[in-house]
Enzyme design. Sequence first.
Site, PDB file in Angstrom:
ATOM      1  N   HIS A 193       0.836  -1.197   0.000  1.00  0.00           N
ATOM      2  CA  HIS A 193       0.000   0.000   0.000  1.00  0.00           C
ATOM      3  C   HIS A 193       0.875   1.253   0.000  1.00  0.00           C
ATOM      4  O   HIS A 193       0.604   2.205  -0.724  1.00  0.00           O
ATOM      5  CB  HIS A 193      -0.904   0.013   1.238  1.00  0.00           C
ATOM      6  CG  HIS A 193      -1.908  -1.087   1.261  1.00  0.00           C
ATOM      7  ND1 HIS A 193      -3.262  -0.863   1.434  1.00  0.00           N
ATOM      8  CD2 HIS A 193      -1.784  -2.431   1.150  1.00  0.00           C
ATOM      9  CE1 HIS A 193      -3.915  -2.020   1.426  1.00  0.00           C
ATOM     10  NE2 HIS A 193      -3.035  -2.978   1.271  1.00  0.00           N
ATOM     11  N   ASP A 253      -6.586   5.105   3.318  1.00  0.00           N
ATOM     12  CA  ASP A 253      -6.672   3.730   2.860  1.00  0.00           C
ATOM     13  C   ASP A 253      -8.009   3.137   3.296  1.00  0.00           C
ATOM     14  O   ASP A 253      -8.786   3.745   4.029  1.00  0.00           O
ATOM     15  CB  ASP A 253      -5.510   2.920   3.427  1.00  0.00           C
ATOM     16  CG  ASP A 253      -5.052   1.817   2.498  1.00  0.00           C
ATOM     17  OD1 ASP A 253      -5.904   1.220   1.823  1.00  0.00           O
ATOM     18  OD2 ASP A 253      -3.837   1.553   2.454  1.00  0.00           O
TER      19      ASP A 253
END
Length: 318
Positions: A24, A125
């Site tokens: 990520h 996120d």
Amino acid sequence: MDAKSPKVLPPLRIVICPWLAFGHMLPYLELAERLASRGHRVSYVSTPRNLARLPPRRHAVDLVALQLPRVEGLPEGAESTNDVPGDRLKPLWEAFDGLAAPFTEFLSAACAGDEVSRPDWILVDTFHHWAPAVAAAHRVPCAMLQPSAATIAAWAFGARDRAELGAASIFEQLTTVEEPPAGMPRYEWDGDAALFTPVGTSGMWIARRITLTLEGCAITAMRSCPEWELHAFSHAAALLGKPLVPLGLLPPSPDGGRGAGMNRDDATVRWLDAQPPKSVVYVALGSEVPLRVELVHDRAGSWARARRDTIPLGAEEA
């Protein structure tokens, strides 16, 4: 200025908060640099050790370090999924939930300053269920970033006939069924079982975290695009029920995130440069897939034997 000239908009102040995994953090760093290259001021939020392990940056990005709370069971210095075995992530989730307090302090300080320091957008996120509420309290719009289309696309294909229910309803329904939706491969369903296991101090399963994050965000963004996943992208957009912005695939820069000429003296680079053209096979197993040395050797030996057995002697030179 000519009356017909397009209006030049001022640069934006953008805050990007990735999940504590390099799968990520790295693409979100690429996004941060691309935004910075267009003149926007970008703050990239993570923990000290994670920030220290990021590759060199080509553009000015503000790195904001938030101290990860220490919790029982989390190894000393562990701040990402790369530091913790995959079956022992619960303490990391608990520490991650504890980031809500330092994030609130950071955003409060940013919003208390002048208009230059006040964020225009916060990009979080999928697991930051606590961030949208903090952003809303400071009247800053929040967007949910989906780092990969794989999970969303799988659900979208399986639930496309129920897309009008919305993502939250579908996520909640999936916690009560024992079989995968139509169109979802069994291996994908089995691999997603962890999404419905309570983790962290909140006791919420991952799917619930995604739902809460989505509900609190004004828009969504995905590391994908219609050109790459034409049908999956449109289904995901319908499933999410909010405007979906395609980010593209965000591949690393051609120099791999390094400055021109950096690491040319590295032993691995020197070895690669010395090999004949088309003689090296590159296999990417993901950003966090540790392999034992004996397993690497076994796989390499198997590939070499298969290559030897299937390519006739002299065929390469023919």
